[in-house]
Design a protein around this motif. Structure first.
Motif: not given
Length: 324
Positions: A105-108, A83-87, A41-42
């Motif tokens: 949770m859905d991106k980790t 975590p919603s903005e960091s790259k 995931q991201n």
């Protein structure tokens, strides 16, 4: 009879608390990170269990794979990034699974390294003594603390004294070392050292270390409690009540183990200290095709390739070398 009845009531009350936490932990969103997903995931959360070889796994492998994509380190309850903005792509922390409650949770994906508990306890003792002994260069423990605080202010950086569980273990070990040195005075220990783990005149013996309540609190089942999200610096409000109940009634620890196993099953990857290279290779095989695909896609963009060519080549080589 009254005492027995009181004990039974306390056990039943604690069992209710721990079961409630277990059922909620297994069923809520904090345990739904899909380890079964075929792709990384991201964000990769590296749950670093102390004395598991995680530092080597990160610096010798992950850091190269995710070069320039590391998130700021975290030692406190709050995340040092959004975590919603960091790259950033990889987040490493000496923290528990409870930190996932602050992540998307859905991106980790979650990764950890586990080690045989006896070896990890022994290594914890050795590190506590090694790092604590460095402070003996100072005249007394108060001056050692002052030097450390001065270093923090001047460098504005985290030290080993800030990282869990060393923020508890090292001050304790340092004070013990100074107390033993003061008790010796100017006397030297001249006898032949037959057992380096039992030199009571100089350092806390291993048996005293492992039997101390602080070691029981932080080390003995530390990895299990970390994976369960129940360390003593957990950010979950009910964690301290659960810990108190498990400490009073050790048989309730089986419910903590249930949660830890559930979370391990849902992790993207679990490495083993005793099989470092094999574990790294397995991780590379799991993410290799995806990483290479991403790098090739990035390389096809002229501007991105110009800015990141060297980094991309490094990441490509590290993945390819692990897959060979």
């Amino acid at each position: 009879m009254a005492i027995a009845s009181s004990h039974e009531e306390d056990f039943e009350s604690c069992e209710s608390v721990v079961l409630g936490w277990r059922d909620g932990s297994i069923s809520d969103g904090s345990t739904t990170i899909e380890a079964q997903q075929s792709s990384l995931q991201n964000l990769l959360f590296f749950l670093h269990v102390p004395r598991s070889g995680g530092r080597s796994f990160f610096h010798c492998f992950l850091r190269h794979l995710f070069r320039n994509l590391e998130c700021p380190c975290s030692y406190g309850e709050n995340l040092p990034f959004d975590p919603s903005e960091s790259k950033c792509r990889v987040f490493v922390a000496h923290r528990g699974y409870d930190l996932t409650s602050k992540l998307p949770m859905d991106k980790t994906s979650v990764l950890t390294v586990l080690r045989h508990p006896v070896a990890r306890v022994l290594s914890s003792y050795e590190k506590a003594v090694e790092w604590g002994a460095r402070f003996l260069a100072h005249a007394h423990s108060a001056s050692a603390a002052q030097i450390t605080e001065k270093f923090r202010r001047e460098w504005r950086d985290m030290t080993v004294l800030d990282a869990w569980p060393w923020n508890y273990l090292l001050p304790w070990t340092i004070e013990d070392l100074f107390a033993r040195r003061n008790a010796r005075g100017n006397e030297r220990v001249m006898e032949e050292i037959k057992n380096p783990y039992d030199i009571e005149e100089i350092v806390m013996p291993l048996h005293a270390f492992i039997n101390d309540p602080l070691a029981h609190e932080l080390i003995h089942n530390g990895a299990t409690f970390q994976v369960a999200g129940l360390t003593n610096n957990s950010c979950l409000k009910d964690s301290h009540a659960v810990r108190r109940c498990v400490q009073k009634h050790p048989s309730l620890g089986r419910y903590v183990l249930d949660v830890a196993k559930e979370r391990l099953e849902k992790m993207f990857h679990i490495a083993l200290t005793e099989k470092h290279k094999e574990s790294a290779r397995m991780f590379a095989e799991a993410v290799g095709a995806q990483a290479i695909s991403e790098l090739q896609a990035l390389a096809s963009q002229p501007k991105a390739a110009a800015n990141n060519g060297a980094v991309d080549q490094s990441r490509f080589l590290i993945v390819r070398s692990m897959l060979v």
